[in-house]
Scaffold this motif. Structure first.
Motif, mmCIF file in Angstrom:
data_model
loop_
_atom_site.group_PDB
_atom_site.id
_atom_site.type_symbol
_atom_site.label_atom_id
_atom_site.label_comp_id
_atom_site.label_asym_id
_atom_site.label_seq_id
_atom_site.Cartn_x
_atom_site.Cartn_y
_atom_site.Cartn_z
ATOM 1 N N LEU A 178 0.767 -1.117 0.057
ATOM 2 C CA LEU A 178 0.095 0.082 0.067
ATOM 3 C C LEU A 178 0.896 1.237 -0.078
ATOM 4 N N PRO A 179 0.356 2.431 -0.760
ATOM 5 C CA PRO A 179 1.193 3.786 -0.803
ATOM 6 C C PRO A 179 1.182 4.257 0.578
ATOM 7 N N ASP A 180 2.238 4.849 1.084
ATOM 8 C CA ASP A 180 2.408 5.425 2.560
ATOM 9 C C ASP A 180 2.234 7.030 2.252
ATOM 10 N N THR A 181 0.800 7.395 1.823
ATOM 11 C CA THR A 181 0.558 8.539 1.698
ATOM 12 C C THR A 181 -0.078 9.249 2.884
ATOM 13 N N SER A 182 -0.325 10.624 2.961
ATOM 14 C CA SER A 182 -0.741 11.216 4.102
ATOM 15 C C SER A 182 -2.369 10.937 4.259
ATOM 16 N N GLY A 183 -2.678 11.427 5.830
ATOM 17 C CA GLY A 183 -4.238 11.265 5.851
ATOM 18 C C GLY A 183 -4.692 9.698 5.747
ATOM 19 N N PHE A 184 -5.961 9.505 5.855
ATOM 20 C CA PHE A 184 -6.708 8.469 5.784
ATOM 21 C C PHE A 184 -8.186 8.318 5.397
#
Ligand SMILES: [Fe+2]
Length: 264
Positions: A178-184
């Motif tokens: 999974l990508p480690d992007t910001s937020g949820f």
């Protein structure tokens, strides 16, 4: 249900498992690491299930049955990784069903009577389902719950050790690529606020996945398991690697009220 399992039978199954896992040998250290990860996970789930089972007052035969279920529950993981190089069922196949095929083909459970054999197979079959079926025997549901609790305890250990590791190298097999992007995602937040396990379909990034791991607390069946989660501070450790926000605080407020102050 009368359960009778000798020490010798359990020992024989442990030998079979060791020999089976040995057939998965790789020169690539990254691949071997993920095979070892599942072997070590299995060993620890065996310990966890015994620990919970003893606290619940199971007798020796019941404890041996619980240990067999733990020993075999992820047997499909090795073939899954060998074939597809992922632990993601969505991108490969259901590892519980794959494990059952391997168990049946090996004939290792033929030494048990049908009721015991069936209970072992079903507990494995149900271990990765979002929820347990309702039309099952009491003993099957009990051992399935035991396995699900023990399995979750060790997955929490694996992921919290990983999130808090010194070496920053990422492992796609643990992170499910999974990508480690910001937020949820809002859908993930809603699942938690509604005190339900996060739907895997809502998981879009690594934070969502961490929140899904937190939501397993809503599916804990036994008090000794809950005590372990509190003592080992698993949820707090995951919280430490999530963004600091009002929504995350709200999620933890819900968990404290509905789980940590609840009596199972
Ligand atoms: Fe497992």
């Amino acid at each position: 249900m009368k359960i009778s399992i000798t020490r010798e039978k359990l020992a024989g199954l442990k030998d079979w498992f060791t020999d089976y896992v040995h057939t998965f040998k790789y020169n690539d250290p990254e691949i071997q690491q993920n095979i070892d990860l599942k072997k070590e996970h299995t060993m620890r789930v065996c310990k966890e299930i015994l620990n919970i089972g003893k606290q619940l007052g199971l007798n020796d035969d019941e404890l041996r049955l619980a240990e067999i279920i733990a020993l075999l529950h992820d047997v499909g993981r090795f073939e899954q990784y060998a074939r597809y190089r992922t632990f993601m069922d969505r991108k490969s196949e259901n590892h519980a069903e794959l494990g059952i095929k391997i168990i049946k083909k090996s004939g290792i459970l033929n030494q048990f009577d049908d009721a015991v054999k069936d209970l072992i197979v079903r507990s494995i079959q149900y271990h990765n389902r979002p929820s347990l079926p309702t039309d099952e025997s009491e003993s099957c549901l009990f051992f399935s719950k035991l396995l699900r609790d023990a399995d979750k305890l060790d997955i929490w250990k694996v992921v919290t050790d990983y999130y808090l590791r010194e070496e920053r190298k990422r492992n796609g097999a643990i992170e499910l690529d999974l990508p480690d992007t910001s937020g949820f995602s809002d859908a993930v937040y809603q699942d938690l606020i509604n005190k339900t396990i996060v739907d895997i379909k809502h998981v879009k990034n690594l934070n969502d996945f961490k929140l899904l791991q937190i939501s397993w607390i809503f599916d804990i069946n036994f008090k000794p398991t809950l005590n372990c989660v509190k003592k080992r501070r698993y949820l707090e450790k995951i919280r430490d690697v999530l963004p600091k926000s009002k929504e995350i605080n709200e999620i933890f407020d819900v968990i404290h009220v509905s789980c940590f102050s609840r009596n199972i």
